[in-house]
Motif scaffolding. Structure first.
Motif, PDB file in Angstrom:
ATOM      1  N   HIS A 168       8.856  -3.448  -1.125  1.00  0.00           N
ATOM      2  CA  HIS A 168       7.861  -2.624  -1.802  1.00  0.00           C
ATOM      3  C   HIS A 168       8.259  -2.278  -3.237  1.00  0.00           C
ATOM      4  CE1 HIS A 168      10.310  -0.449   1.195  1.00  0.00           C
ATOM      5  NE2 HIS A 168      10.598   0.364   0.184  1.00  0.00           N
ATOM      6  N   ARG A 169       9.526  -1.941  -3.464  1.00  0.00           N
ATOM      7  CA  ARG A 169       9.931  -1.576  -4.824  1.00  0.00           C
ATOM      8  C   ARG A 169       9.797  -2.755  -5.783  1.00  0.00           C
ATOM      9  NH1 ARG A 169      12.336   3.433  -4.915  1.00  0.00           N
ATOM     10  NH2 ARG A 169      13.043   4.228  -2.878  1.00  0.00           N
ATOM     11  N   GLU A 170      10.127  -3.933  -5.311  1.00  0.00           N
ATOM     12  CA  GLU A 170      10.033  -5.127  -6.157  1.00  0.00           C
ATOM     13  C   GLU A 170       8.581  -5.492  -6.485  1.00  0.00           C
ATOM     14  OE1 GLU A 170      13.760  -5.658  -3.576  1.00  0.00           O
ATOM     15  OE2 GLU A 170      11.764  -4.739  -3.445  1.00  0.00           O
ATOM     16  N   LEU A 171       7.646  -5.037  -5.659  1.00  0.00           N
ATOM     17  CA  LEU A 171       6.245  -5.442  -5.812  1.00  0.00           C
ATOM     18  C   LEU A 171       5.430  -4.507  -6.702  1.00  0.00           C
ATOM     19  CD1 LEU A 171       5.492  -6.485  -2.129  1.00  0.00           C
ATOM     20  CD2 LEU A 171       5.465  -7.992  -4.117  1.00  0.00           C
ATOM     21  N   VAL A 172       5.932  -3.311  -6.981  1.00  0.00           N
ATOM     22  CA  VAL A 172       5.136  -2.312  -7.700  1.00  0.00           C
ATOM     23  C   VAL A 172       4.646  -2.847  -9.040  1.00  0.00           C
ATOM     24  CG1 VAL A 172       5.225  -0.088  -8.886  1.00  0.00           C
ATOM     25  CG2 VAL A 172       6.086  -0.290  -6.542  1.00  0.00           C
ATOM     26  N   GLY A 173       5.537  -3.398  -9.840  1.00  0.00           N
ATOM     27  CA  GLY A 173       5.150  -3.884 -11.165  1.00  0.00           C
ATOM     28  C   GLY A 173       4.105  -4.976 -11.086  1.00  0.00           C
ATOM     29  N   ARG A 174       4.296  -5.929 -10.171  1.00  0.00           N
ATOM     30  CA  ARG A 174       3.336  -7.022 -10.048  1.00  0.00           C
ATOM     31  C   ARG A 174       1.973  -6.499  -9.606  1.00  0.00           C
ATOM     32  NH1 ARG A 174       3.400 -12.455  -6.159  1.00  0.00           N
ATOM     33  NH2 ARG A 174       1.814 -13.553  -7.354  1.00  0.00           N
ATOM     34  N   LEU A 175       1.968  -5.539  -8.699  1.00  0.00           N
ATOM     35  CA  LEU A 175       0.696  -5.018  -8.204  1.00  0.00           C
ATOM     36  C   LEU A 175      -0.033  -4.211  -9.275  1.00  0.00           C
ATOM     37  CD1 LEU A 175       1.748  -4.179  -4.565  1.00  0.00           C
ATOM     38  CD2 LEU A 175      -0.162  -5.667  -5.239  1.00  0.00           C
ATOM     39  N   PHE A 193      -5.673  -5.216  -3.624  1.00  0.00           N
ATOM     40  CA  PHE A 193      -4.521  -4.994  -4.502  1.00  0.00           C
ATOM     41  C   PHE A 193      -4.250  -3.498  -4.693  1.00  0.00           C
ATOM     42  CE2 PHE A 193      -5.511  -9.332  -6.483  1.00  0.00           C
ATOM     43  CZ  PHE A 193      -4.575  -9.977  -5.677  1.00  0.00           C
ATOM     44  N   TYR A 194      -5.304  -2.674  -4.759  1.00  0.00           N
ATOM     45  CA  TYR A 194      -5.103  -1.224  -4.849  1.00  0.00           C
ATOM     46  C   TYR A 194      -4.434  -0.703  -3.575  1.00  0.00           C
ATOM     47  CZ  TYR A 194      -8.182  -0.897  -8.959  1.00  0.00           C
ATOM     48  OH  TYR A 194      -8.737  -1.015 -10.205  1.00  0.00           O
ATOM     49  N   ARG A 195      -4.903  -1.178  -2.423  1.00  0.00           N
ATOM     50  CA  ARG A 195      -4.305  -0.721  -1.161  1.00  0.00           C
ATOM     51  C   ARG A 195      -2.831  -1.104  -1.095  1.00  0.00           C
ATOM     52  NH1 ARG A 195      -2.883  -3.245   3.139  1.00  0.00           N
ATOM     53  NH2 ARG A 195      -4.057  -5.150   2.650  1.00  0.00           N
ATOM     54  N   GLN A 196      -2.526  -2.336  -1.473  1.00  0.00           N
ATOM     55  CA  GLN A 196      -1.136  -2.787  -1.425  1.00  0.00           C
ATOM     56  C   GLN A 196      -0.272  -2.012  -2.419  1.00  0.00           C
ATOM     57  OE1 GLN A 196      -1.899  -6.977  -2.084  1.00  0.00           O
ATOM     58  NE2 GLN A 196      -1.696  -7.452   0.104  1.00  0.00           N
ATOM     59  N   LEU A 197      -0.827  -1.707  -3.590  1.00  0.00           N
ATOM     60  CA  LEU A 197      -0.079  -0.924  -4.579  1.00  0.00           C
ATOM     61  C   LEU A 197       0.166   0.492  -4.064  1.00  0.00           C
ATOM     62  CD1 LEU A 197       1.207  -0.394  -7.318  1.00  0.00           C
ATOM     63  CD2 LEU A 197      -1.094  -0.072  -8.271  1.00  0.00           C
ATOM     64  N   MET A 198      -0.844   1.113  -3.469  1.00  0.00           N
ATOM     65  CA  MET A 198      -0.666   2.462  -2.916  1.00  0.00           C
ATOM     66  C   MET A 198       0.424   2.485  -1.858  1.00  0.00           C
ATOM     67  SD  MET A 198      -4.670   3.632  -2.625  1.00  0.00           S
ATOM     68  CE  MET A 198      -4.301   5.119  -1.661  1.00  0.00           C
ATOM     69  N   LEU A 199       0.424   1.476  -0.990  1.00  0.00           N
ATOM     70  CA  LEU A 199       1.428   1.419   0.074  1.00  0.00           C
ATOM     71  C   LEU A 199       2.822   1.197  -0.512  1.00  0.00           C
ATOM     72  CD1 LEU A 199       1.974   1.493   3.099  1.00  0.00           C
ATOM     73  CD2 LEU A 199       1.484  -0.967   3.187  1.00  0.00           C
ATOM     74  N   ARG A 259       6.866   7.518  -4.079  1.00  0.00           N
ATOM     75  CA  ARG A 259       6.044   7.846  -5.245  1.00  0.00           C
ATOM     76  C   ARG A 259       4.628   8.170  -4.779  1.00  0.00           C
ATOM     77  NH1 ARG A 259       7.059   3.074  -9.537  1.00  0.00           N
ATOM     78  NH2 ARG A 259       5.500   4.332 -10.664  1.00  0.00           N
ATOM     79  N   GLN A 260       4.539   9.180  -3.905  1.00  0.00           N
ATOM     80  CA  GLN A 260       3.248   9.535  -3.325  1.00  0.00           C
ATOM     81  C   GLN A 260       2.233   9.964  -4.382  1.00  0.00           C
ATOM     82  OE1 GLN A 260       6.158  10.382  -2.158  1.00  0.00           O
ATOM     83  NE2 GLN A 260       6.251  10.087   0.064  1.00  0.00           N
ATOM     84  N   ALA A 261       2.678  10.695  -5.406  1.00  0.00           N
ATOM     85  CA  ALA A 261       1.750  11.150  -6.446  1.00  0.00           C
ATOM     86  C   ALA A 261       1.139   9.947  -7.175  1.00  0.00           C
ATOM     87  CB  ALA A 261       2.475  12.064  -7.433  1.00  0.00           C
ATOM     88  N   ASP A 262       1.964   8.953  -7.475  1.00  0.00           N
ATOM     89  CA  ASP A 262       1.441   7.760  -8.144  1.00  0.00           C
ATOM     90  C   ASP A 262       0.493   6.996  -7.222  1.00  0.00           C
ATOM     91  OD1 ASP A 262       2.788   8.188 -10.525  1.00  0.00           O
ATOM     92  OD2 ASP A 262       4.569   7.100  -9.859  1.00  0.00           O
ATOM     93  N   ALA A 263       0.794   6.998  -5.930  1.00  0.00           N
ATOM     94  CA  ALA A 263      -0.085   6.323  -4.975  1.00  0.00           C
ATOM     95  C   ALA A 263      -1.459   6.985  -4.949  1.00  0.00           C
ATOM     96  CB  ALA A 263       0.544   6.341  -3.579  1.00  0.00           C
TER      97      ALA A 263
END
Length: 256
Positions: free
Chosen positions: A176-183, A196-202, A209-213
């Motif tokens: 998940h941490r590695e994917l944040v930037g790409r998402l 893509f929004y759902r995957q980024l939120m997860l 980073r719940q606030a960012d989600a």
């Protein structure tokens, strides 16, 4: 012989990679390839190349382009040619030759099967191999005619489905941490694609980073409302609620 259209149209044989230089011949070759094993009528070829304003000798022009394509595809010492005359037009016979679109679909199906059967590592390998076949926008800039344009639209949708499935498999592997930037990049490129929004939120939630989600949810909601007058899909709404109540099911399952 290898035919590649996931990028600029290319034919590869013992002489290396070769490109058809004339645009109308490229269009005709692509039309025959994407309708391989089906007869393409002369009328369809004319409409694809010239649209509603064909020249007076359009049929003769098609015959000339077919003759030139046959010469281009001819193999030294072989009498076989993949372009066959079949009334009311022509048929492209792939035989044992390879077509990158077929290979991409095969890898996509393999990846989906691995993911469904609980083998995310194998799924990632299949999806990544499939996406590596893309050398740029499919078909280059040939998407003028109705058949090729429709096929290019389908290809791009299939590519995005592969990207979504790849990220799903990577999330299940704890990346998940590695994917944040790409998402973040993918949501910017495809602002109406809710997956893509759902995957980024997860990914953000699992990265503490719940606030960012939750902010991502609001951004998706605003964009969907402004562009389409719609509320987010149920999957996004359910994920937002799960984040708000700190649902334990959002955590990555731990192997026993």
């Amino acid at each position: 012989m290898q035919y590649d259209i996931l990028g600029p149209v290319r034919v590869t044989d013992t002489r290396g990679g070769r490109f058809v230089s004339a645009r109308k011949m490229q269009v005709l070759l692509v039309l025959l390839l994407i309708r391989a094993r089906q007869v393409v009528s002369i009328d369809e070829a004319i409409a694809e190349i010239w649209g509603d304003n064909p020249p007076r000798r359009a049929t003769a022009g098609i015959h000339v382009y077919i003759s030139q394509l046959r010469k281009f595809l001819a193999q030294p010492g072989s009498r076989h040619n993949p372009i066959l005359t079949r009334p009311p037009g022509y048929l492209f016979h792939l035989g044992d030759d390879e077509f990158d679109v077929d290979r991409f679909q095969e890898l996509l199906h393999q990846g989906r099967r691995h993911l469904k059967e609980g083998r995310p590592e194998n799924a990632v390998a299949a999806f990544e191999t499939g996406l590596s076949l893309w050398r740029g926008p499919a078909l280059g800039d040939l998407c003028d005619g109705p058949i090729i344009e429709g096929f290019a639209t389908w290809l791009e949708e299939t590519r995005l489905e592969c990207v979504e499935s790849l990220i799903e498999a990577q999330l299940s592997l704890g990346l998940h941490r590695e994917l944040v930037g790409r998402l973040y990049s993918l949501t910017a490129q495809h602002p109406l694609r809710e997956t893509f929004y759902r995957q980024l939120m997860l990914a953000l939630c699992r990265s503490e980073r719940q606030a960012d989600a939750l902010r991502t949810y609001q951004q998706a909601r605003t964009r969907l409302n402004e562009e389409l007058g719609l509320e987010p899909c149920r999957a996004l709404r359910d994920l937002q609620q799960a984040i708000l109540i700190a649902d334990e099911r959002l955590e990555l399952p731990t192997a026993v």
